[in-house]
Design a protein around this motif. Structure first.
Motif, mmCIF file in Angstrom:
data_model
loop_
_atom_site.group_PDB
_atom_site.id
_atom_site.type_symbol
_atom_site.label_atom_id
_atom_site.label_comp_id
_atom_site.label_asym_id
_atom_site.label_seq_id
_atom_site.Cartn_x
_atom_site.Cartn_y
_atom_site.Cartn_z
ATOM 1 N N TRP A 1 0.865 -1.182 0.000
ATOM 2 C CA TRP A 1 0.000 0.000 0.000
ATOM 3 C C TRP A 1 0.886 1.210 0.000
ATOM 4 O O TRP A 1 2.052 1.137 -0.357
ATOM 5 C CB TRP A 1 -0.976 -0.011 1.175
ATOM 6 C CG TRP A 1 -2.130 0.945 0.971
ATOM 7 C CD1 TRP A 1 -2.497 1.947 1.826
ATOM 8 C CD2 TRP A 1 -3.036 1.022 -0.121
ATOM 9 N NE1 TRP A 1 -3.594 2.622 1.334
ATOM 10 C CE2 TRP A 1 -3.938 2.073 0.122
ATOM 11 C CE3 TRP A 1 -3.174 0.307 -1.307
ATOM 12 C CZ2 TRP A 1 -4.953 2.438 -0.749
ATOM 13 C CZ3 TRP A 1 -4.189 0.671 -2.180
ATOM 14 C CH2 TRP A 1 -5.066 1.711 -1.895
ATOM 15 N N LEU A 2 0.372 2.349 0.431
ATOM 16 C CA LEU A 2 1.112 3.596 0.353
ATOM 17 C C LEU A 2 1.902 3.886 1.625
ATOM 18 O O LEU A 2 1.372 3.777 2.728
ATOM 19 C CB LEU A 2 0.156 4.763 0.094
ATOM 20 C CG LEU A 2 -0.643 4.703 -1.194
ATOM 21 C CD1 LEU A 2 -1.578 5.904 -1.280
ATOM 22 C CD2 LEU A 2 0.257 4.644 -2.406
ATOM 23 N N LEU A 3 3.158 4.266 1.430
ATOM 24 C CA LEU A 3 3.965 4.842 2.495
ATOM 25 C C LEU A 3 4.035 6.336 2.198
ATOM 26 O O LEU A 3 4.120 6.738 1.046
ATOM 27 C CB LEU A 3 5.379 4.268 2.486
ATOM 28 C CG LEU A 3 5.547 2.833 2.931
ATOM 29 C CD1 LEU A 3 7.015 2.429 2.841
ATOM 30 C CD2 LEU A 3 5.039 2.630 4.339
ATOM 31 N N TYR A 4 4.008 7.142 3.226
ATOM 32 C CA TYR A 4 4.111 8.559 2.967
ATOM 33 C C TYR A 4 5.130 9.201 3.895
ATOM 34 O O TYR A 4 5.338 8.774 5.019
ATOM 35 C CB TYR A 4 2.758 9.255 3.029
ATOM 36 C CG TYR A 4 1.837 8.833 4.140
ATOM 37 C CD1 TYR A 4 1.605 9.657 5.215
ATOM 38 C CD2 TYR A 4 1.173 7.610 4.088
ATOM 39 C CE1 TYR A 4 0.749 9.282 6.224
ATOM 40 C CE2 TYR A 4 0.315 7.227 5.100
ATOM 41 C CZ TYR A 4 0.109 8.072 6.164
ATOM 42 O OH TYR A 4 -0.731 7.686 7.163
ATOM 43 N N LEU A 5 5.796 10.203 3.325
ATOM 44 C CA LEU A 5 6.851 10.922 4.023
ATOM 45 C C LEU A 5 6.445 12.375 4.148
ATOM 46 O O LEU A 5 5.929 12.974 3.189
ATOM 47 C CB LEU A 5 8.169 10.841 3.246
ATOM 48 C CG LEU A 5 8.843 9.475 3.190
ATOM 49 C CD1 LEU A 5 8.329 8.689 2.007
ATOM 50 C CD2 LEU A 5 10.326 9.629 3.114
ATOM 51 N N ALA A 6 6.668 12.944 5.338
ATOM 52 C CA ALA A 6 6.405 14.368 5.554
ATOM 53 C C ALA A 6 7.456 15.173 4.799
ATOM 54 O O ALA A 6 8.611 14.788 4.742
ATOM 55 C CB ALA A 6 6.464 14.690 7.038
ATOM 56 N N LYS A 7 7.054 16.306 4.253
ATOM 57 C CA LYS A 7 8.005 17.135 3.523
ATOM 58 C C LYS A 7 8.857 18.001 4.446
ATOM 59 O O LYS A 7 9.939 18.433 4.047
ATOM 60 C CB LYS A 7 7.271 18.021 2.516
ATOM 61 C CG LYS A 7 6.723 17.234 1.344
ATOM 62 C CD LYS A 7 6.164 18.164 0.293
ATOM 63 C CE LYS A 7 5.714 17.399 -0.926
ATOM 64 N NZ LYS A 7 5.244 18.295 -1.990
ATOM 65 N N THR A 8 8.362 18.258 5.682
ATOM 66 C CA THR A 8 9.130 19.081 6.620
ATOM 67 C C THR A 8 9.016 18.519 8.031
ATOM 68 O O THR A 8 8.030 17.854 8.360
ATOM 69 C CB THR A 8 8.622 20.542 6.646
ATOM 70 O OG1 THR A 8 7.317 20.559 7.208
ATOM 71 C CG2 THR A 8 8.620 21.177 5.263
ATOM 72 N N PRO A 9 9.988 18.829 8.898
ATOM 73 C CA PRO A 9 9.895 18.385 10.294
ATOM 74 C C PRO A 9 8.672 18.948 11.009
ATOM 75 O O PRO A 9 8.065 18.262 11.827
ATOM 76 C CB PRO A 9 11.192 18.909 10.925
ATOM 77 C CG PRO A 9 12.150 19.020 9.783
ATOM 78 C CD PRO A 9 11.302 19.419 8.606
ATOM 79 N N LEU A 10 8.287 20.179 10.699
ATOM 80 C CA LEU A 10 7.106 20.775 11.335
ATOM 81 C C LEU A 10 5.855 19.980 10.989
ATOM 82 O O LEU A 10 5.036 19.692 11.863
ATOM 83 C CB LEU A 10 6.933 22.239 10.897
ATOM 84 C CG LEU A 10 5.688 22.932 11.451
ATOM 85 C CD1 LEU A 10 5.722 23.001 12.970
ATOM 86 C CD2 LEU A 10 5.562 24.324 10.851
ATOM 87 N N PHE A 11 5.714 19.594 9.729
ATOM 88 C CA PHE A 11 4.531 18.827 9.363
ATOM 89 C C PHE A 11 4.568 17.437 10.005
ATOM 90 O O PHE A 11 3.539 16.938 10.452
ATOM 91 C CB PHE A 11 4.356 18.706 7.849
ATOM 92 C CG PHE A 11 3.061 18.041 7.525
ATOM 93 C CD1 PHE A 11 1.871 18.703 7.715
ATOM 94 C CD2 PHE A 11 3.019 16.732 7.104
ATOM 95 C CE1 PHE A 11 0.654 18.082 7.477
ATOM 96 C CE2 PHE A 11 1.824 16.099 6.864
ATOM 97 C CZ PHE A 11 0.635 16.777 7.047
ATOM 98 N N LYS A 12 5.749 16.835 10.091
ATOM 99 C CA LYS A 12 5.839 15.533 10.744
ATOM 100 C C LYS A 12 5.398 15.641 12.205
ATOM 101 O O LYS A 12 4.652 14.806 12.705
ATOM 102 C CB LYS A 12 7.253 14.966 10.657
ATOM 103 C CG LYS A 12 7.367 13.567 11.244
ATOM 104 C CD LYS A 12 8.715 12.924 11.010
ATOM 105 C CE LYS A 12 8.704 11.501 11.561
ATOM 106 N NZ LYS A 12 9.948 10.795 11.293
ATOM 107 N N GLU A 13 5.834 16.691 12.873
ATOM 108 C CA GLU A 13 5.458 16.911 14.271
ATOM 109 C C GLU A 13 3.943 17.103 14.411
ATOM 110 O O GLU A 13 3.310 16.517 15.292
ATOM 111 C CB GLU A 13 6.209 18.137 14.796
ATOM 112 C CG GLU A 13 5.988 18.441 16.248
ATOM 113 C CD GLU A 13 6.764 19.687 16.668
ATOM 114 O OE1 GLU A 13 6.155 20.546 17.312
ATOM 115 O OE2 GLU A 13 7.970 19.784 16.346
#
Length: 187
Positions: free
Chosen positions: A65-77
């Motif tokens: 299925w889909l893996l997704y990565l945050a584009k920035t540390p702020l969005f990951k947080e």
């Protein structure tokens, strides 16, 4: 490409992230595709290998299925906080053995790690299980299951499964606990 994420389809048979064997993140880093190389380089500006290059979800080795990565540390947080606050819902398609009832079902048994087997999770059905569970790591979990299709020839049901706060192996543990194991499930 989307505003906050990069999405990648992980194939079956490969781990999502770092461990003993080659993983999907390794495949991205080693890719010859110029678009993927550009994405990896942009991720390396914000995230290290230890940060899993912004990875927001993991999938079991046998899951595609889909893996997704945050584009920035702020969005990951922000994403991780929303996850803790039960504000993110995930949907999966699962094939299970047997004819599942055609009404929606909510499974809300707590889940914890098996006391002696690191790759197993245990659904807590009653207090008699205390010898098999790690009581310090009990987590609440809720799985909403909706019947989609029954294949008479294979005697399997296809289900839409929704989880809002996920626990390791939650879907497989919850479905097995009500006698509908996932097709080809090894654990």
């Amino acid at each position: 490409r989307y505003k906050y994420f990069y999405y990648f389809r992980k194939p079956c048979g490969i781990p999502s992230t770092y461990g003993k064997e080659k993983c999907f993140l390794d495949c991205l880093i080693e890719s010859d595709d110029k678009d993927i190389k550009a994405i990896v380089e942009s991720q390396k500006e914000y995230f290290s290998q230890q940060d899993e290059y912004g990875l927001l979800n993991r999938l079991d080795n046998d899951t595609t299925w889909l893996l997704y990565l945050a584009k920035t540390p702020l969005f990951k947080e922000k994403y991780k906080q929303a996850q803790k606050d039960w504000k993110i819902e995930k949907y999966y398609i699962a094939d299970v053995y047997g004819k599942f009832p055609e009404n929606e079902k909510i499974i809300s048994y707590p889940i914890t790690h098996h006391k002696f087997s690191t790759d197993r999770m245990v659904v807590i059905l009653d207090a008699k299980q205390t010898g098999k569970i790690d009581e310090k790591r009990i987590q609440s979990a809720k799985t909403l299951v909706q019947f989609l299709y029954y294949d008479e020839e294979k005697s399997t049901s296809t289900l839409l499964v929704k989880i809002s706060k996920w626990v390791r192996h939650q879907i497989r543990a919850h479905l097995s606990s009500i006698w509908f194991p996932i097709v080809w499930e090894k654990i």
